[in-house]
Design a protein around this motif. Structure first.
Motif, PDB file in Angstrom:
ATOM      1  N   TRP A 274       0.789  -1.235   0.000  1.00 27.81           N
ATOM      2  CA  TRP A 274       0.000   0.000   0.000  1.00 27.81           C
ATOM      3  C   TRP A 274       0.822   1.287   0.000  1.00 27.81           C
ATOM      4  O   TRP A 274       0.270   2.363  -0.238  1.00 27.81           O
ATOM      5  N   LEU A 275       2.122   1.213   0.245  1.00 24.25           N
ATOM      6  CA  LEU A 275       2.902   2.444   0.358  1.00 24.25           C
ATOM      7  C   LEU A 275       2.819   3.314  -0.900  1.00 24.25           C
ATOM      8  O   LEU A 275       2.650   4.541  -0.787  1.00 24.25           O
ATOM      9  N   PRO A 276       2.948   2.755  -2.115  1.00 28.66           N
ATOM     10  CA  PRO A 276       2.824   3.628  -3.293  1.00 28.66           C
ATOM     11  C   PRO A 276       1.462   4.301  -3.399  1.00 28.66           C
ATOM     12  O   PRO A 276       1.371   5.460  -3.831  1.00 28.66           O
ATOM     13  N   VAL A 277       0.402   3.583  -3.018  1.00 28.82           N
ATOM     14  CA  VAL A 277      -0.931   4.183  -3.069  1.00 28.82           C
ATOM     15  C   VAL A 277      -1.049   5.286  -2.019  1.00 28.82           C
ATOM     16  O   VAL A 277      -1.631   6.350  -2.270  1.00 28.82           O
ATOM     17  N   ILE A 278      -0.497   5.047  -0.834  1.00 26.19           N
ATOM     18  CA  ILE A 278      -0.501   6.068   0.216  1.00 26.19           C
ATOM     19  C   ILE A 278       0.251   7.309  -0.256  1.00 26.19           C
ATOM     20  O   ILE A 278      -0.202   8.454  -0.064  1.00 26.19           O
ATOM     21  N   GLY A 279       1.431   7.074  -0.880  1.00 29.66           N
ATOM     22  CA  GLY A 279       2.204   8.211  -1.394  1.00 29.66           C
ATOM     23  C   GLY A 279       1.438   9.000  -2.433  1.00 29.66           C
ATOM     24  O   GLY A 279       1.487  10.243  -2.455  1.00 29.66           O
ATOM     25  N   ALA A 280       0.710   8.314  -3.304  1.00 27.04           N
ATOM     26  CA  ALA A 280      -0.054   8.997  -4.355  1.00 27.04           C
ATOM     27  C   ALA A 280      -1.219   9.781  -3.768  1.00 27.04           C
ATOM     28  O   ALA A 280      -1.498  10.914  -4.180  1.00 27.04           O
ATOM     29  N   PHE A 283       0.376  12.556  -0.870  1.00 26.15           N
ATOM     30  CA  PHE A 283       1.416  13.514  -1.266  1.00 26.15           C
ATOM     31  C   PHE A 283       1.504  13.684  -2.779  1.00 26.15           C
ATOM     32  O   PHE A 283       2.490  14.207  -3.290  1.00 26.15           O
ATOM     33  N   GLN A 284       0.453  13.227  -3.512  1.00 23.54           N
ATOM     34  CA  GLN A 284       0.361  13.387  -4.959  1.00 23.54           C
ATOM     35  C   GLN A 284       1.601  12.868  -5.703  1.00 23.54           C
ATOM     36  O   GLN A 284       2.054  13.434  -6.698  1.00 23.54           O
ATOM     37  N   ALA A 285       2.179  11.783  -5.191  1.00 19.42           N
ATOM     38  CA  ALA A 285       3.360  11.197  -5.832  1.00 19.42           C
ATOM     39  C   ALA A 285       2.952  10.436  -7.083  1.00 19.42           C
ATOM     40  O   ALA A 285       1.920   9.769  -7.122  1.00 19.42           O
ATOM     41  N   THR A 286       3.776  10.549  -8.131  1.00 21.32           N
ATOM     42  CA  THR A 286       3.545   9.794  -9.364  1.00 21.32           C
ATOM     43  C   THR A 286       4.091   8.371  -9.195  1.00 21.32           C
ATOM     44  O   THR A 286       4.880   8.098  -8.279  1.00 21.32           O
ATOM     45  N   ASN A 347       4.231  13.397   7.726  1.00 25.66           N
ATOM     46  CA  ASN A 347       3.512  14.503   7.095  1.00 25.66           C
ATOM     47  C   ASN A 347       4.152  14.944   5.790  1.00 25.66           C
ATOM     48  O   ASN A 347       3.888  16.036   5.293  1.00 25.66           O
ATOM     49  N   SER A 348       5.018  14.085   5.217  1.00 24.66           N
ATOM     50  CA  SER A 348       5.633  14.402   3.930  1.00 24.66           C
ATOM     51  C   SER A 348       5.999  13.103   3.215  1.00 24.66           C
ATOM     52  O   SER A 348       6.112  12.041   3.836  1.00 24.66           O
ATOM     53  N   PHE A 349       6.195  13.216   1.929  1.00 29.99           N
ATOM     54  CA  PHE A 349       6.569  12.063   1.110  1.00 29.99           C
ATOM     55  C   PHE A 349       7.903  11.486   1.555  1.00 29.99           C
ATOM     56  O   PHE A 349       8.072  10.269   1.682  1.00 29.99           O
ATOM     57  N   ASN A 350       8.876  12.362   1.817  1.00 27.78           N
ATOM     58  CA  ASN A 350      10.203  11.895   2.242  1.00 27.78           C
ATOM     59  C   ASN A 350      10.146  11.209   3.598  1.00 27.78           C
ATOM     60  O   ASN A 350      10.823  10.194   3.818  1.00 27.78           O
ATOM     61  N   ALA A 351       9.352  11.737   4.514  1.00 30.07           N
ATOM     62  CA  ALA A 351       9.232  11.122   5.836  1.00 30.07           C
ATOM     63  C   ALA A 351       8.598   9.732   5.746  1.00 30.07           C
ATOM     64  O   ALA A 351       8.980   8.810   6.474  1.00 30.07           O
ATOM     65  N   LEU A 352       7.635   9.586   4.832  1.00 35.04           N
ATOM     66  CA  LEU A 352       6.983   8.292   4.644  1.00 35.04           C
ATOM     67  C   LEU A 352       7.999   7.220   4.283  1.00 35.04           C
ATOM     68  O   LEU A 352       8.034   6.138   4.886  1.00 35.04           O
ATOM     69  N   GLU A 415      -9.002  10.782   4.488  1.00 33.43           N
ATOM     70  CA  GLU A 415      -7.810  10.943   3.670  1.00 33.43           C
ATOM     71  C   GLU A 415      -6.679  10.014   4.093  1.00 33.43           C
ATOM     72  O   GLU A 415      -5.952   9.482   3.250  1.00 33.43           O
ATOM     73  N   ARG A 416      -6.505   9.806   5.390  1.00 37.42           N
ATOM     74  CA  ARG A 416      -5.381   8.999   5.886  1.00 37.42           C
ATOM     75  C   ARG A 416      -5.811   7.579   6.264  1.00 37.42           C
ATOM     76  O   ARG A 416      -5.105   6.892   7.002  1.00 37.42           O
ATOM     77  N   SER A 417      -6.943   7.134   5.761  1.00 38.00           N
ATOM     78  CA  SER A 417      -7.471   5.837   6.185  1.00 38.00           C
ATOM     79  C   SER A 417      -6.539   4.678   5.826  1.00 38.00           C
ATOM     80  O   SER A 417      -6.387   3.728   6.598  1.00 38.00           O
ATOM     81  N   LEU A 418      -5.909   4.754   4.653  1.00 40.27           N
ATOM     82  CA  LEU A 418      -5.012   3.672   4.262  1.00 40.27           C
ATOM     83  C   LEU A 418      -3.807   3.590   5.190  1.00 40.27           C
ATOM     84  O   LEU A 418      -3.376   2.496   5.585  1.00 40.27           O
ATOM     85  N   LEU A 419      -3.240   4.729   5.522  1.00 43.98           N
ATOM     86  CA  LEU A 419      -2.079   4.748   6.407  1.00 43.98           C
ATOM     87  C   LEU A 419      -2.444   4.235   7.793  1.00 43.98           C
ATOM     88  O   LEU A 419      -1.734   3.399   8.375  1.00 43.98           O
ATOM     89  N   VAL A 420      -3.553   4.701   8.327  1.00 44.79           N
ATOM     90  CA  VAL A 420      -3.995   4.254   9.653  1.00 44.79           C
ATOM     91  C   VAL A 420      -4.336   2.766   9.625  1.00 44.79           C
ATOM     92  O   VAL A 420      -3.972   2.009  10.533  1.00 44.79           O
TER      93      VAL A 420
END
Length: 473
Positions: A274-280, A283-286, A347-352, A415-420
């Motif tokens: 799930w990490l790539p989906v969480i990033g997208a 944090f709008q990551a491609t 709270n950021s893409f890099n921190a994730l 918004e943060r349901s996947l991460l939680v």
């Protein structure tokens, strides 16, 4: 991979240095076969990780929910691994493993191409099942062939290489998959009309199956013949040829060890899927950004984890002997459990991905010991089938993680349901794994000591081909 990827005497071993040194050898064709298996595994990882990296655009195109996406990344492979892996291992214990592996390669290549053709959830579900069918061969064949070709300390070294390059392979697969998706997105408008009609993620699935013919040629040249089950050292020990009596006789060792490893994989599975989906989403990551970030985090974590796991096991073995690996595993899990909670505060893409790199380091320190441990739990005539049982446990629990997280995410919402949801699934699994591996210590030690004594006919507690003995010598 065994807690063996995680695992790797007494005075009598010190009196037999020549025997153990003579066993530190590689049989002809060993290195070619090892590196060939690693190349084949790399392409399997590319197929598998491409589905993860492309999850967001696939879900958008096919209008999939989180629960459906979790099923595709977890339940579908788990179900078919449960059905396919033991029959494949049975074949690998009895027939030429080149043809077994070659047939499986064709199966997962067809499944990968079918992913690119899928028009709905059902078709994509069936395609992922085909991929799982083929990839089910990798663990039992890969880890059962190493003891046949690598002896003594060479076996431990080969297992470490397999584990290290497996995760390097994941990193490369993530980087290559992310780069391919990014490149296809940029040049999509300049492609031929027939290809422009296809989404970039579909084209990527077609591209990754192109090397299949070359991989088949590579497999046919490997030393993957039928394993020798008539080894003289096993004569007079008929019980080591039967899987069920062996499992019943040492049920607590097998139950606690496999259960602990399964819970560990359940905890890890949600993050990997799930990490790539969480990033997208957060944090709008491609896909390209996610691919590079996950590759870097996995690579750094793997290097740190392999080094840490190797140093810890070597320092612990002199004092703890056979139970050293399991002790190191559950202690690492105990002290690294706070890492799981840190994901709630990113709270950021890099921190994730920084958090994931740390978690990957601790997970790799555990995982690097697993193959040798599992090999030491089963004699050669039943090794592939025992590793198949481990693969089934691993597939069910690691495969269940994305599905469970997807359901939890849909229930929580927001918004943060996947991460939680990922943390909610991972944290209790991490503690259960710690507890079960702690309970496995004594039983694992009794099993490995008894098996070595049987195989060696009472010539000492540590065998010349055992990793425990060869390291000590």
């Amino acid at each position: 991979m065994s807690v063996n990827m995680v695992a790797e005497g007494g005075a009598s071993s010190a009196t037999m240095p020549d025997a153990s040194v003579s066993e530190d050898r590689v049989l002809p064709g060993g290195w070619y076969t090892l590196w060939g298996m690693l190349i084949v595994t790399l392409f399997a990882f590319v197929d598998r990780q491409l589905l993860t990296l492309a999850a967001a655009p696939i879900a958008q195109t096919l209008k999939l929910s989180d629960t459906q996406l979790g099923m595709l990344q977890g339940l579908a492979p788990a179900i078919f691994s449960l059905v396919a892996v033991y029959p494949i291992a049975w074949l690998a214990d009895r027939y030429d493993r080149r043809f077994v592996l070659g047939g499986c390669l064709l199966a997962w290549s067809v499944g990968t191409a079918a992913c690119g053709l899928a028009q709905n959830y059902t078709q994509l579900f069936l395609a992922t099942i085909a991929i799982a069918a083929g990839e089910a061969a990798l663990t039992p064949i890969m880890f059962s062939v190493v003891p046949d070709l690598f002896k003594g300390r060479k076996r431990a070294f080969a297992n470490s290489l397999q584990y290290f390059f497996a995760y390097v392979g994941i990193s490369l697969a993530l980087a290559l998959g992310g780069a391919a998706l990014g490149w296809l997105g940029r040049v999509h408008g300049s492609l031929p009309d027939a290809l422009q009609a296809l989404e970039p993620w579909r084209i990527a699935f077609f591209i990754v199956v192109l090397p299949t013919p070359l991989l088949l040629i590579l497999i046919m040249a490997m030393r993957l013949r039928r394993p020798d089950t008539s080894d003289a050292e096993l004569a007079g020990v008929p019980e080591v040829h039967s899987l069920l009596p062996q499992l019943r006789a040492h049920r607590w060792a097998y139950s606690f060890t496999l259960g602990g490893l399964g819970a560990y994989l359940l905890a890890f599975g949600g993050f990997m899927a799930w990490l790539p989906v969480i990033g997208a989403r957060l944090f709008q990551a491609t896909p390209e950004m996610n691919g590079y970030a996950m590759a870097l985090a996995s690579g750094c974590g793997t290097i740190i984890g392999v080094a840490a796991g190797t140093l810890l096991i070597r320092s612990a073995m002199a004092r703890l002997k056979a139970r050293a690996a399991i002790r190191v595993c559950w202690l690492i899990m105990l002290f690294s459990s706070p890492l799981v909670l840190t994901f709630l505060f990113v709270n950021s893409f890099n921190a994730l991905y920084a958090c994931f790199a740390l978690l990957m380091g601790s997970g790799t320190a555990i995982g690097v010991l697993v193959p040798t441990m599992l090999q030491d739990m089963a004699p050669a005539p039943i090794r592939a089938r025992f590793l198949a049982i481990y693969s089934i446990v691993a597939a069910l629990l690691s495969g269940a993680a994305p599905s469970i997280v997807g359901v939890v995410s849909d229930v929580i919402g927001g918004e943060r349901s996947l991460l939680v949801g990922t943390v909610i699934v991972a944290l209790p699994s991490w503690f259960v794994a710690t507890l079960l591996l702690r309970l496995a210590e004594r039983h694992f030690e009794e099993l490995t000591e008894r098996l070595r004594e049987r195989v060696e006919g009472g010539q000492g507690p540590i065998g010349s081909s055992s990793y425990f003995g060869s390291v000590k010598s």
